[in-house]
Write a protein that holds these residues in place. Structure first.
Motif, mmCIF file in Angstrom:
data_model
loop_
_atom_site.group_PDB
_atom_site.id
_atom_site.type_symbol
_atom_site.label_atom_id
_atom_site.label_comp_id
_atom_site.label_asym_id
_atom_site.label_seq_id
_atom_site.Cartn_x
_atom_site.Cartn_y
_atom_site.Cartn_z
ATOM 1 N N ASN A 121 -83.009 21.698 -33.480
ATOM 2 C CA ASN A 121 -82.710 23.128 -33.609
ATOM 3 C C ASN A 121 -81.547 23.285 -34.605
ATOM 4 N N HIS A 122 -81.749 24.091 -35.618
ATOM 5 C CA HIS A 122 -80.760 24.245 -36.687
ATOM 6 C C HIS A 122 -79.392 24.704 -36.148
ATOM 7 N N ILE A 123 -79.409 25.608 -35.190
ATOM 8 C CA ILE A 123 -78.140 26.145 -34.668
ATOM 9 C C ILE A 123 -77.385 25.068 -33.893
ATOM 10 N N ALA A 177 -70.948 30.855 -36.413
ATOM 11 C CA ALA A 177 -70.895 32.065 -37.252
ATOM 12 C C ALA A 177 -71.472 31.698 -38.613
ATOM 13 N N SER A 178 -72.699 32.143 -38.867
ATOM 14 C CA SER A 178 -73.391 31.718 -40.090
ATOM 15 C C SER A 178 -74.032 32.915 -40.776
ATOM 16 N N GLY A 179 -74.938 32.622 -41.729
ATOM 17 C CA GLY A 179 -75.585 33.708 -42.456
ATOM 18 C C GLY A 179 -76.559 34.500 -41.596
ATOM 19 N N GLY A 180 -77.156 33.851 -40.607
ATOM 20 C CA GLY A 180 -78.165 34.529 -39.791
ATOM 21 C C GLY A 180 -77.801 34.655 -38.322
ATOM 22 N N HIS A 181 -76.711 34.028 -37.884
ATOM 23 C CA HIS A 181 -76.361 34.018 -36.460
ATOM 24 C C HIS A 181 -74.869 34.212 -36.229
ATOM 25 N N THR A 182 -74.549 34.856 -35.122
ATOM 26 C CA THR A 182 -73.192 34.799 -34.583
ATOM 27 C C THR A 182 -73.378 34.630 -33.084
ATOM 28 N N ALA A 204 -72.050 37.457 -38.803
ATOM 29 C CA ALA A 204 -70.760 37.533 -39.500
ATOM 30 C C ALA A 204 -70.910 37.178 -40.990
ATOM 31 N N GLY A 205 -71.685 36.117 -41.289
ATOM 32 C CA GLY A 205 -71.879 35.718 -42.695
ATOM 33 C C GLY A 205 -72.605 36.795 -43.481
ATOM 34 N N GLU A 206 -73.596 37.408 -42.827
ATOM 35 C CA GLU A 206 -74.362 38.494 -43.445
ATOM 36 C C GLU A 206 -73.420 39.661 -43.763
ATOM 37 N N PHE A 208 -70.205 39.468 -44.379
ATOM 38 C CA PHE A 208 -69.421 39.078 -45.560
ATOM 39 C C PHE A 208 -70.248 39.279 -46.833
ATOM 40 N N ASP A 209 -71.531 38.874 -46.782
ATOM 41 C CA ASP A 209 -72.375 38.980 -47.979
ATOM 42 C C ASP A 209 -72.593 40.441 -48.387
ATOM 43 N N LYS A 210 -72.800 41.322 -47.376
ATOM 44 C CA LYS A 210 -73.035 42.741 -47.680
ATOM 45 C C LYS A 210 -71.750 43.395 -48.186
ATOM 46 N N GLY A 221 -71.098 36.008 -50.314
ATOM 47 C CA GLY A 221 -69.955 36.906 -50.155
ATOM 48 C C GLY A 221 -68.748 36.295 -49.451
ATOM 49 N N GLY A 222 -69.002 35.388 -48.492
ATOM 50 C CA GLY A 222 -67.877 34.840 -47.720
ATOM 51 C C GLY A 222 -66.779 34.248 -48.580
ATOM 52 N N PRO A 223 -67.130 33.272 -49.438
ATOM 53 C CA PRO A 223 -66.081 32.672 -50.267
ATOM 54 C C PRO A 223 -65.427 33.685 -51.215
ATOM 55 N N GLY A 313 -70.861 26.716 -38.487
ATOM 56 C CA GLY A 313 -71.591 27.648 -39.357
ATOM 57 C C GLY A 313 -70.796 27.928 -40.628
ATOM 58 N N GLY A 314 -71.464 28.521 -41.612
ATOM 59 C CA GLY A 314 -70.838 28.740 -42.919
ATOM 60 C C GLY A 314 -69.511 29.475 -42.860
ATOM 61 N N VAL A 315 -69.387 30.450 -41.955
ATOM 62 C CA VAL A 315 -68.156 31.243 -41.876
ATOM 63 C C VAL A 315 -66.978 30.378 -41.400
ATOM 64 N N THR A 345 -71.451 24.822 -44.006
ATOM 65 C CA THR A 345 -72.720 25.396 -44.470
ATOM 66 C C THR A 345 -73.825 24.340 -44.285
ATOM 67 N N ASP A 346 -75.070 24.757 -44.511
ATOM 68 C CA ASP A 346 -76.205 23.906 -44.155
ATOM 69 C C ASP A 346 -76.162 22.532 -44.825
ATOM 70 N N ASN A 347 -76.438 21.507 -44.029
ATOM 71 C CA ASN A 347 -76.492 20.131 -44.524
ATOM 72 C C ASN A 347 -77.297 19.305 -43.532
HETATM 73 N N1 LIG Z 1 -65.153 30.741 -46.830
HETATM 74 C C1 LIG Z 1 -66.047 31.524 -46.212
HETATM 75 N N2 LIG Z 1 -65.627 32.617 -45.517
HETATM 76 C C2 LIG Z 1 -66.525 33.414 -44.884
HETATM 77 N N3 LIG Z 1 -67.860 33.217 -44.912
HETATM 78 C C3 LIG Z 1 -68.316 32.155 -45.591
HETATM 79 C C4 LIG Z 1 -67.448 31.248 -46.271
HETATM 80 N N4 LIG Z 1 -68.213 30.287 -46.864
HETATM 81 C C5 LIG Z 1 -69.508 30.586 -46.578
HETATM 82 N N5 LIG Z 1 -69.567 31.715 -45.817
HETATM 83 C C6 LIG Z 1 -70.777 32.411 -45.354
HETATM 84 O O1 LIG Z 1 -71.583 31.500 -44.641
HETATM 85 C C7 LIG Z 1 -72.955 31.921 -44.740
HETATM 86 C C8 LIG Z 1 -73.820 30.720 -44.982
HETATM 87 O O2 LIG Z 1 -73.696 29.873 -43.867
HETATM 88 P P1 LIG Z 1 -74.891 28.982 -43.349
HETATM 89 O O3 LIG Z 1 -75.349 28.110 -44.472
HETATM 90 O O4 LIG Z 1 -74.461 28.314 -42.117
HETATM 91 O O5 LIG Z 1 -75.938 30.132 -43.024
HETATM 92 P P2 LIG Z 1 -77.497 30.069 -42.920
HETATM 93 O O6 LIG Z 1 -77.910 28.662 -42.709
HETATM 94 O O7 LIG Z 1 -78.061 30.821 -44.060
HETATM 95 O O8 LIG Z 1 -77.758 30.881 -41.577
HETATM 96 P P3 LIG Z 1 -78.235 30.288 -40.157
HETATM 97 O O9 LIG Z 1 -77.482 29.022 -39.950
HETATM 98 O O10 LIG Z 1 -77.873 31.359 -39.195
HETATM 99 O O11 LIG Z 1 -79.712 30.072 -40.298
HETATM 100 C C9 LIG Z 1 -73.028 32.955 -45.851
HETATM 101 O O12 LIG Z 1 -73.240 34.227 -45.263
HETATM 102 C C10 LIG Z 1 -71.644 32.871 -46.511
HETATM 103 O O13 LIG Z 1 -71.193 34.107 -47.035
#
Ligand SMILES: Nc1ncnc2c1ncn2[C@@H]1O[C@H](COP(=O)(O)OP(=O)(O)OP(=O)(O)O)[C@@H](O)[C@H]1O
Ligand SMILES: [Mg+2]
Length: 380
Positions: A121-123, A177-182, A204-206, A208-210, A221-223, A313-315, A345-347
């Motif tokens: 499971n990715h999460i 806290a990622s692009g698709g989940h919190t 939360a990541g979404e 930041f991106d918006k 958007g996050g970085p 997660g990415g955030v 972030t994803d790896n």
């Molecule tokens: N320094 C940072 N501060 C805030 N947010 C960040 C930062 N770096 C990356 N992010 C955010 O992290 C998100 C990407 O994270 P991740 O790769 O875990 O998400 P995802 O895999 O697309 O989503 P999910 O894991 O929910 O399927 C993006 O929304 C990005 O803006």
């Protein structure tokens, strides 16, 4: 388990094609990440069809590079796969077309080389990223050079590689806290992960991106929000904290995004140049998200009586968020853990880490039973 367990893991759930070789769920021998950020940047978000095609182009190269980087002295290349005990692959949640590429590559390797295949499971992969440790000079990233991170303000959780998993003897809560989940997840064992709260709207990541799009900052958007916020004052604009007045551990970020959008429109009407106030707006926006994430996670730790809180997660790459977590955790006698920045972030290394939990439980399937699944979302 005394024997070293070596896992070749594959991740392709969204816009990163990645493969990694991980020993005992902690020790990264290699981790190759081919990011599609440059491809999707002009669209301001991931385009699923383009993402799937890019995975097809990259997957074989990335797997081969991961094996070669893990064992640079083994020749010929065909012999590398002999070092691998198990294969692991993300089977969901994610973009279906993207997931299919990784799952089919993993199933093919599993059948051809007769290796057991572990669906992950990715999460939960994000949760297990907290256990990863790098061997010096071993990790190669294609697009971002690996740097060792100074773990000054948080606990790196273990001295020895294998003993990192011992922390599972005591329950912990992870904020993913990622692009698709919190999500807030309570973990009591390798097969005991309970979703205790989640976002009711945007992740939360979404958010930041918006917000970055509203401020004309670059994707992701996050970085870029974090970078802009360094020069801003978070106290100039008082943006809302979602669901802070309601008795719930759930999150909400859509009201915050609307408040930012309305504020920008008002400023435009008053002929204020947005780029000049962008750092203050970015800083206030970032602070609102950090406040919500930290306070709900600490409330959850108190409610469920756990001592260890994990971030993922990415955030989790956000350094201001890490500092705030470390400070608040310490004030509340909690122990805070965060992954190395490049594994937020994803790896695929995090997928190898999570798969090791299944190996310890002897819980894995025949490759014929592993499929992309919509059921991979954790349920409340
Ligand atoms: N320094 C940072 N501060 C805030 N947010 C960040 C930062 N770096 C990356 N992010 C955010 O992290 C998100 C990407 O994270 P991740 O790769 O875990 O998400 P995802 O895999 O697309 O989503 P999910 O894991 O929910 O399927 C993006 O929304 C990005 O803006
Ligand atoms: Mg992810």
């Amino acid at each position: 388990m005394n024997k070293q367990v070596t896992i070749l893991a594959i991740e392709s759930s969204c816009d990163e094609t990645s493969a990694a070789v991980v020993v005992n769920g902690c020790q990264i021998l290699s981790c190759i990440v081919s990011s599609q950020i440059p491809i999707h940047q002009r669209f301001g978000g991931v385009v699923p069809e383009i993402a799937a095609r890019a995975h097809v182009e990259q997957i074989n190269t990335v797997i081969e590079q991961a094996l070669c980087a893990a064992y640079p002295i083994i020749k010929p290349r065909e012999a590398l796969i002999k070092e691998i005990d198990y294969l692991a692959v993300t089977h969901g949640p994610g973009l279906i077309g993207s997931l299919l590429v990784g799952v089919n590559a993993a199933k093919t390797l599993s059948m051809v080389f007769n290796k057991p295949l572990i669906p992950v499971n990715h999460i939960l992969g994000h949760v297990y990223s907290n256990f990863l440790q790098e061997q010096e000079n071993k990790c190669e990233m294609r697009n971002a050079k690996c740097k060792s991170i100074e773990n000054t303000n948080y606990n790196n959780s273990s001295d020895t590689l294998h003993s990192a998993f011992c922390i599972l003897h005591s329950p912990f809560i992870t904020l993913v806290a990622s692009g698709g989940h919190t999500d807030l997840i309570l973990t009591k064992g390798h097969n005991n992960h309970q979703l205790i709260a989640q976002t009711r709207d945007d992740a939360a990541g979404e958010a930041f991106d918006k917000a970055a799009q509203l401020l004309s900052l670059s994707y992701p958007g996050g970085p870029s929000i974090a970078k802009s916020a360094i020069n801003g004052n978070p106290e100039i604009y008082n943006l809302p904290r979602g669901l802070s007045k309601i008795h719930t551990l759930d999150f909400s970020f859509s009201g915050l995004k609307t408040a930012l959008s309305q504020l920008i429109n008002e400023k435009r009407k008053s002929n204020i140049n947005i780029p000049t106030i962008a750092p203050d707006l970015a800083s206030s926006f970032q602070e609102s998200i950090i406040d919500s994430l930290v306070s709900k996670t600490v409330q959850a730790a108190i409610k469920y009586d756990v001592k260890n809180i994990f971030l993922a997660g990415g955030v989790a790459a956000n350094t201001r968020l890490r500092t705030e977590f470390a400070n608040t955790a310490s004030l509340n006698n909690l122990i805070f853990h965060a992954p190395l920045i490049e594994y937020c972030t994803d790896n695929a290394a995090m997928i190898g880490a999570a798969a090791y939990g299944s190996v310890l439980l002897k819980h894995y399937e025949s490759c014929y039973d592993v499929n992309v699944t919509r059921e991979a979302e954790l349920k409340l």
